[in-house]
Structure formats: C-alpha cells, structure tokens
Design an enzyme around this catalytic site. Structure first.
Site, PDB file in Angstrom:
ATOM      1  N   ALA A 150       2.101  14.863 -22.128  1.00 50.17           N
ATOM      2  CA  ALA A 150       1.526  13.636 -22.686  1.00 50.17           C
ATOM      3  C   ALA A 150       2.377  13.052 -23.815  1.00 50.17           C
ATOM      4  O   ALA A 150       2.606  11.853 -23.875  1.00 50.17           O
ATOM      5  CB  ALA A 150       0.100  13.907 -23.163  1.00 50.17           C
TER       6      ALA A 150
ATOM      7  N   HIS B 124     -18.622  17.049 -26.042  1.00 54.19           N
ATOM      8  CA  HIS B 124     -18.425  16.144 -27.185  1.00 54.19           C
ATOM      9  C   HIS B 124     -18.480  14.665 -26.798  1.00 54.19           C
ATOM     10  O   HIS B 124     -18.802  13.824 -27.621  1.00 54.19           O
ATOM     11  CB  HIS B 124     -17.113  16.461 -27.916  1.00 54.19           C
ATOM     12  CG  HIS B 124     -15.885  16.249 -27.092  1.00 54.19           C
ATOM     13  ND1 HIS B 124     -15.539  17.090 -26.053  1.00 54.19           N
ATOM     14  CD2 HIS B 124     -14.933  15.298 -27.136  1.00 54.19           C
ATOM     15  CE1 HIS B 124     -14.422  16.650 -25.511  1.00 54.19           C
ATOM     16  NE2 HIS B 124     -14.031  15.572 -26.144  1.00 54.19           N
TER      17      HIS B 124
ATOM     18  N   PHE C 133      -5.327  21.338 -23.601  1.00 53.37           N
ATOM     19  CA  PHE C 133      -6.173  20.183 -23.935  1.00 53.37           C
ATOM     20  C   PHE C 133      -7.527  20.349 -23.229  1.00 53.37           C
ATOM     21  O   PHE C 133      -7.633  21.066 -22.235  1.00 53.37           O
ATOM     22  CB  PHE C 133      -5.473  18.886 -23.499  1.00 53.37           C
ATOM     23  CG  PHE C 133      -6.294  17.680 -23.854  1.00 53.37           C
ATOM     24  CD1 PHE C 133      -6.521  17.334 -25.171  1.00 53.37           C
ATOM     25  CD2 PHE C 133      -6.877  16.906 -22.861  1.00 53.37           C
ATOM     26  CE1 PHE C 133      -7.305  16.234 -25.498  1.00 53.37           C
ATOM     27  CE2 PHE C 133      -7.656  15.808 -23.176  1.00 53.37           C
ATOM     28  CZ  PHE C 133      -7.872  15.476 -24.496  1.00 53.37           C
ATOM     29  N   ASP C 134      -8.566  19.678 -23.730  1.00 53.52           N
ATOM     30  CA  ASP C 134      -9.922  19.959 -23.217  1.00 53.52           C
ATOM     31  C   ASP C 134     -10.085  19.676 -21.723  1.00 53.52           C
ATOM     32  O   ASP C 134     -10.762  20.430 -21.026  1.00 53.52           O
ATOM     33  CB  ASP C 134     -11.022  19.301 -24.056  1.00 53.52           C
ATOM     34  CG  ASP C 134     -10.878  17.808 -24.196  1.00 53.52           C
ATOM     35  OD1 ASP C 134      -9.809  17.294 -23.836  1.00 53.52           O
ATOM     36  OD2 ASP C 134     -11.824  17.161 -24.667  1.00 53.52           O
TER      37      ASP C 134
ATOM     38  N   LYS D 173      -0.099   7.977 -23.152  1.00 51.72           N
ATOM     39  CA  LYS D 173       0.431   8.293 -24.491  1.00 51.72           C
ATOM     40  C   LYS D 173       1.894   7.839 -24.553  1.00 51.72           C
ATOM     41  O   LYS D 173       2.165   6.689 -24.832  1.00 51.72           O
ATOM     42  CB  LYS D 173       0.301   9.794 -24.783  1.00 51.72           C
ATOM     43  CG  LYS D 173      -1.105  10.250 -25.123  1.00 51.72           C
ATOM     44  CD  LYS D 173      -1.943  10.473 -23.916  1.00 51.72           C
ATOM     45  CE  LYS D 173      -3.154  11.314 -24.181  1.00 51.72           C
ATOM     46  NZ  LYS D 173      -4.009  11.390 -22.983  1.00 51.72           N
TER      47      LYS D 173
ATOM     48  N   ASP E 137       2.679  20.187 -19.864  1.00 49.68           N
ATOM     49  CA  ASP E 137       1.724  19.102 -20.102  1.00 49.68           C
ATOM     50  C   ASP E 137       2.432  18.136 -21.047  1.00 49.68           C
ATOM     51  O   ASP E 137       2.616  18.407 -22.228  1.00 49.68           O
ATOM     52  CB  ASP E 137       0.433  19.665 -20.707  1.00 49.68           C
ATOM     53  CG  ASP E 137      -0.568  18.570 -21.019  1.00 49.68           C
ATOM     54  OD1 ASP E 137      -0.170  17.387 -21.088  1.00 49.68           O
ATOM     55  OD2 ASP E 137      -1.748  18.889 -21.215  1.00 49.68           O
TER      56      ASP E 137
ATOM     57  N   TYR F 279       0.827  -1.215   0.000  1.00 51.81           N
ATOM     58  CA  TYR F 279       0.000   0.000   0.000  1.00 51.81           C
ATOM     59  C   TYR F 279       0.859   1.262   0.000  1.00 51.81           C
ATOM     60  O   TYR F 279       0.574   2.217  -0.703  1.00 51.81           O
ATOM     61  CB  TYR F 279      -0.934   0.004   1.218  1.00 51.81           C
ATOM     62  CG  TYR F 279      -1.978   1.092   1.144  1.00 51.81           C
ATOM     63  CD1 TYR F 279      -3.228   0.857   0.565  1.00 51.81           C
ATOM     64  CD2 TYR F 279      -1.712   2.378   1.618  1.00 51.81           C
ATOM     65  CE1 TYR F 279      -4.174   1.849   0.462  1.00 51.81           C
ATOM     66  CE2 TYR F 279      -2.657   3.383   1.520  1.00 51.81           C
ATOM     67  CZ  TYR F 279      -3.890   3.118   0.947  1.00 51.81           C
ATOM     68  OH  TYR F 279      -4.829   4.101   0.847  1.00 51.81           O
TER      69      TYR F 279
HETATM   70  N1  F0G Z   1      -3.021  16.628 -21.935  1.00 55.42           N
HETATM   71  C1  F0G Z   1      -3.020  16.320 -23.232  1.00 55.42           C
HETATM   72  C2  F0G Z   1      -2.169  17.100 -24.183  1.00 55.42           C
HETATM   73  C3  F0G Z   1      -3.829  15.273 -23.704  1.00 55.42           C
HETATM   74  O1  F0G Z   1      -3.845  14.995 -24.988  1.00 55.42           O
HETATM   75  C4  F0G Z   1      -4.598  14.551 -22.768  1.00 55.42           C
HETATM   76  C5  F0G Z   1      -5.465  13.459 -23.196  1.00 55.42           C
HETATM   77  C6  F0G Z   1      -4.545  14.899 -21.428  1.00 55.42           C
HETATM   78  C7  F0G Z   1      -3.743  15.942 -21.033  1.00 55.42           C
HETATM   79  C8  F0G Z   1      -5.356  14.172 -20.367  1.00 55.42           C
HETATM   80  O2  F0G Z   1      -4.819  12.929 -20.125  1.00 55.42           O
HETATM   81  O3  F0G Z   1      -6.573  11.309 -20.881  1.00 55.42           O
HETATM   82  O4  F0G Z   1      -4.731  10.620 -19.348  1.00 55.42           O
HETATM   83  O5  F0G Z   1      -6.543  12.077 -18.538  1.00 55.42           O
HETATM   84  N2  F0G Z   1      -5.716  13.227 -24.395  1.00 55.42           N
HETATM   85  C9  F0G Z   1      -6.447  12.119 -24.947  1.00 55.42           C
HETATM   86  C10 F0G Z   1      -6.644  12.349 -26.408  1.00 55.42           C
HETATM   87  C11 F0G Z   1      -7.674  11.723 -24.224  1.00 55.42           C
HETATM   88  O6  F0G Z   1      -7.413  11.590 -27.011  1.00 55.42           O
HETATM   89  O7  F0G Z   1      -6.042  13.251 -26.974  1.00 55.42           O
HETATM   90  P1  F0G Z   1      -5.739  11.657 -19.696  1.00 55.42           P
END
Ligand code: F0G
Length: 457
Positions: free
Chosen positions: A216, A449, A124-125, A257, A214, A72
C-alpha cells in the site's frame, strides 16, 4: 539566503470545507453512536480518517482518465498498467482488483486453507480478516521496538527475524506465505529497511516460504530507505523500489494510497502458478482478469500515479508535511509514535488519557474528543480495532492504543496541520477532566470498529 522548502506542485482545483459549532458536533457524534465512521463527511472540517482513496489526483492522472480504454477484455489501459508494474517492480503477471482487500481476497482464496499460519509484520485489519475468516492464523512478528512509542529508531516497522524463524520452525509445511507490509501501517506507518526486507526474504526462502509484499505505501517506504539507510542516499526512488521487489514473490497493492487514486488495486507476481490460481477467483469476485472490477480509466490513472509518486520530490513534499505536523506536536508536548511515520501521526492515547481505563477505550475516547474540539476526524488504531480473540472472545488489549491522524496526499495545506496541532493541544490541556471513556452497545463479530455502536460513560 537558502530558499525555504515548498511543495513540488501548485493547486488547480479546490473544494470548500466548512466549520461547525461544538453544539452541532455534540449532536452529530451522539447520532453516530460515538463512532466517527458513522458521521457524514459534511459534518467533518478536516478529515484525517484515512489516507486511502482520499488523495488529489494530478492533472496528468485526470488526462489519463480521458484516455481510458473501456474494452471489456484486453484494453490498452490494462497493458499500460501491466507495463508500468513490470518496469517498477519487475513482476510479469498482474491482476487488477477494485482495491487492496480485493487483491487479498482473490490471492488468499487460492493460497489460504484452514489451519494455515501466516506470519507478518502487523497485518493490516483486512489482511488479518481475510486470514482469520478462512480459519487460518495471522501471527504478528514485528520487532518489539514498535511497542515503545517514545523509542526513536529509523526502521520501527521491521520484522523480528527471531520471531519469524520461531513461527517458520514450529509450523513446517503449514505456512503458505509470509506478509511483509511496507510501510507498517498498524504500528505507525513505520518503514522497513532494505536490509530487513532482504534478510526476511532470505529466511523465508530458506524454509521454502514465499513472501507477499503488502505494498500500500511502498513508495513512502522507499523514501525512508533513501533518507535513512546508509548506502541508498544516491539511488533514485525507482531504483530502490526495484530492489525492494527483487526479493519478494508477489505484491498485493491498495492503489488508493501510494498510487494516489480514489479506487483501485492489484496483485502482481513472478509466480505463474499463483497467477493461474488467482485468476479463477478474480473472474467471479472482481471481473475479467484484464479489468478486475475497475474501469479502463482507473487502470490508466493508477499507472500514471505509480509513475509520479515514485519520484523523490513528490514523496519529499508529502512526508515533509507529516513531519511538520509532528514538529508542532513536539512543541506542545503531545506524545506520538516516534519518529513520525510516512502517512500519518499516531498519537499515543494511553499516555494522554491516563485516567481512562483500557476497558473504556482511551484512543476511541480521544478520537471523539478531537472531533468535538474542532471537527477533526481521526481514526482509532487501538483496542477497538484490535477486535476480540477469535477463540477466547476476549478483547485484545496487548497492542498499542493509538489515535491515527492520516494525512491525505496533496489535499490539505500546512495551515490545516497547524489547526490539527492546536486542537490536540486544547484536548491535551483539559485531559485531567476526561476520566471516563466509552462502552460498547453493539458490535460485529469481525472488524467491529467500522460499525461499532458506543455509549459515552
Ligand atoms: N494493506 C494495508 C497496509 C492497508 O493500510 C490497507 C488499507 C489495505 C491493505 C487494504 O486496502 O483499503 O484498498 O482495501 N488501509 C486503509 C487505511 C483503509 O485507512 O489504513 P484497501
């Protein structure tokens, strides 16, 4: 004779995929309210919805899964990951989280207050969602180059230093950090140059504003720096990564990613006070600070994935495939965000479905048409995803209207790329007959979306 290019791996395990008929797809898409997120995965032939969590892990990653320490607290798997992040990125403090948006949630819970302004190169969204849901403002400071899909420049994901400085000047004391996204997903998986990373950080630091990367697709970004930016051609990917992170204060990471795992993420920082502050939000939201919502085996797989995906051959294989798809689209005259990005091709729907008015969501319509054509599931990155302005509630039609074809890592072959390109060509050939788009029947107030329900006009 020079030997042709081939993948830097061979395949050890396969998963069958099945085709369907157009009649079946018509029915399924109707049942899904013309929103491909609502389809069942088994109704999809080639799934390009996302490159997130959809990659194929390596034999070494699976071996690491077996070695996971499920204690844990204080598991060896945590220290394995922490050491890997320290070696690659140089950060002393690491908090695992179950994915990227959880890293945002934990860190932003500590840092973001109502009324704050947070500039970024196309947040990112979920990043934007985590800012706006806290009644703060996400301001896009991406270079204008990104708006013209046909302009061929090497680092289209860059920050506009002028736009950034304007925000920093206008909001003194009100900018808790800046978000630097590598690669810039929203504008097409476009990279940010090392020079731009350095200058962005210097500018922010002059205004006493820290920078959160960020991360990813940080490894794909490093690949483009090596291939495109003078002075980096002889450096290893790991050396480039180290330099990228030497300028920033923290990273939020979606390991789904560029760490090529099916689930996982983390926060990493050199700032002890951020670590101490974020810890308090990790425990209630994610779990104890040495596992953060993940199993020990997941932490091990992330560490291994970070190591192998910061090797040149792995990245070269991946991006070669994306560029192969782009070359087929070039052959068929299909417009996309140029040059091809790291993880995806972003097809310019507004240049294909020219008769569909923006109020009827051309990219969403193209997403439906590609699915109907061949069972290929792409993802709208356009007016639907842009949501409404939180204050005026008007649709945000200011950005690009794109269909993203995200390529999972180590999953499909170049033959699948040929099918995708041919299917798009078929849609392209009958585009004159597509004059109407879709209308919204129901939508959520934020990040609509994913769940929006549509009607075909
Ligand atoms: N930042 C970026 C640039 C991303 O593309 C994503 C996720 C996230 C943060 C959030 O990460 O999904 O692990 O919570 N992008 C995916 C996409 C979902 O389809 O582009 P997460």
């Amino acid at each position: 004779m020079e030997l042709p290019f081939a993948e830097s791996w061979k395949i050890k395990m396969v998963e069958p995929i099945v085709k369907s008929t157009r009649e079946q797809r018509e029915q399924w898409l109707k049942e899904a309210h013309y929103n491909v997120f609502q389809l069942k995965a088994e109704q999809v032939y080639i799934d390009l919805l996302t490159d997130s969590g959809t990659g194929a892990m390596s034999d070494r990653q699976w071996a690491q899964m077996m070695l996971g320490d499920e204690s844990y607290a204080g598991a060896t798997s945590f220290f394995h990951l922490k050491d890997m992040i320290k070696n690659l990125m140089g950060f002393d403090y690491v908090i695992p989280t179950h994915q990227g948006r959880a890293a945002e949630n934990v860190l932003f819970s500590f840092l973001v207050k109502e009324g704050h302004v947070i500039p970024g190169n196309a947040h990112f969204d979920t990043t934007k969602g985590h800012i706006e849901s806290r009644h703060a403002h996400a301001i896009d400071v991406t270079t204008d180059d990104a708006k013209n899909t046909q302009l061929e420049v090497p680092f289209k994901g860059n920050v506009s230093l002028e736009k950034l400085e304007k925000v920093l000047k206008e909001s003194p004391g009100n900018v808790p950090f800046m978000v630097l996204t590598v690669t810039n997903n929203t504008v097409g998986g476009q990279p940010v140059s090392m020079q731009n990373i350095r200058e962005t950080c210097e500018l922010c630091h002059r205004y006493n504003v820290p920078v959160v990367m960020d991360s990813a697709r940080f490894a794909e970004n490093a690949y483009f720096i090596k291939m495109r930016e003078p002075g980096f051609e002889n450096m290893t990917i790991k050396e480039i990564v180290k330099q990228m992170y030497s300028y920033v204060d923290a990273a939020t990471m979606s390991a789904k990613k560029d760490a090529i795992v099916n689930i996982g993420g983390f926060i990493a920082t050199s700032r002890k006070e951020w670590y101490e502050g974020a810890k308090g939000f990790c425990i209630p939201f994610e779990g104890y600070v040495t596992y953060g919502g993940l199993a020990g085996r997941d932490l091990n797989a992330i560490a291994q994935g970070l190591d192998e995906n910061t090797e040149f051959d792995m990245l070269h294989t991946r991006i070669h495939q994306v560029q192969y798809l782009a070359s087929l689209l070039d052959e068929y005259g299909i417009p996309y965000q140029r040059p091809a990005g790291g993880h995806a091709i972003f097809v310019d729907a507004s240049q294909i479905l020219t008769q569909v008015p923006k109020e009827e969501f051309p990219a969403q319509t193209l997403t439906c048409e590609l699915y109907l054509e061949a069972g290929i599931r792409g993802c709208e990155i356009g007016y639907m995803l842009a949501d409404r302005d939180p204050e005026t509630r008007e649709n945000r039609f200011g950005g690009l209207d794109l269909l993203r074809l995200a390529i999972p890592r180590r999953v499909y072959t170049d033959n699948h790329m040929a099918v995708i390109a041919a299917a798009l060509k078929n849609v392209m050939d009958r585009r004159e007959t597509i004059t109407r788009g879709v209308a919204i029947e129901w939508e959520a107030p934020l990040m609509r979306h994913f769940t929006v329900q549509l009607r075909r006009l």
